[in-house]
Design an enzyme around this catalytic site. Structure first.
Site, PDB file in Angstrom:
ATOM      1  N   ASP A  17      20.549  24.810  -5.897  1.00  0.00           N
ATOM      2  CA  ASP A  17      20.172  25.183  -7.118  1.00  0.00           C
ATOM      3  C   ASP A  17      20.898  26.514  -7.527  1.00  0.00           C
ATOM      4  O   ASP A  17      20.525  27.436  -6.970  1.00  0.00           O
ATOM      5  CB  ASP A  17      18.520  25.275  -7.146  1.00  0.00           C
ATOM      6  N   ASP A  39      29.825  19.640 -11.555  1.00  0.00           N
ATOM      7  CA  ASP A  39      29.160  18.408 -11.989  1.00  0.00           C
ATOM      8  C   ASP A  39      27.741  18.761 -12.262  1.00  0.00           C
ATOM      9  O   ASP A  39      27.001  17.865 -12.087  1.00  0.00           O
ATOM     10  CB  ASP A  39      29.588  17.146 -11.141  1.00  0.00           C
ATOM     11  N   LYS A  79      30.973  20.150 -16.267  1.00  0.00           N
ATOM     12  CA  LYS A  79      30.453  19.295 -17.292  1.00  0.00           C
ATOM     13  C   LYS A  79      29.291  20.026 -17.860  1.00  0.00           C
ATOM     14  O   LYS A  79      28.738  20.951 -17.503  1.00  0.00           O
ATOM     15  CB  LYS A  79      29.534  18.104 -16.237  1.00  0.00           C
TER      16      LYS A  79
END
Length: 125
Positions: A17, A39, A79
């Protein structure tokens, strides 16, 4: 979430995380990278505007670390979910890269707001 297995001596893969890494700089002491591919995506709730805000926040968090992650002339691919704040983010980051473009792979569903930022040629600011 299944861990990704990468077996190449010149690649490093981290599955964490990103917000929980308090001092990401300590994780990469004396390392600068030619390319960072992200990503990452936030946990979505299905509300397009909220999901976009969370995605932009995550993307800004990653790009804020570029000064100690990237080599001079390094590149980032990340992304992000499209939305009203994306143009401002791109405009701000253009100061740090020779070029920034958006790219939507053909494999992404047509209804998806997923898009990739391709930032090339980091210049130290």
């Amino acid at each position: 979430m299944q861990p990704l297995k990468i077996a190449h001596p010149n690649l490093q893969f981290f599955q964490k995380d990103f917000y929980e890494i308090m001092t990401i700089k300590d994780l990469f002491i004396d390392q600068h990278f030619d390319l960072i591919v992200s990503d990452m995506a936030p946990n979505t709730i299905g509300h397009k505007d909220t999901d976009h805000l969370k995605s932009i926040d995550l993307t800004e968090h990653l790009f804020s670390k570029k000064s100690f992650l990237l080599k001079q002339s390094g590149h980032m691919i990340c992304k992000v979910f499209e939305g009203r704040l994306l143009d401002d983010f791109i405009r701000k980051e253009k100061k740090s890269f020779k070029s920034i473009k958006l790219f939507r792979p053909e494999a992404i569903r047509s209804l998806s707001s997923e898009i990739y930022i391709i930032a090339k040629g980091y210049t130290f600011s």
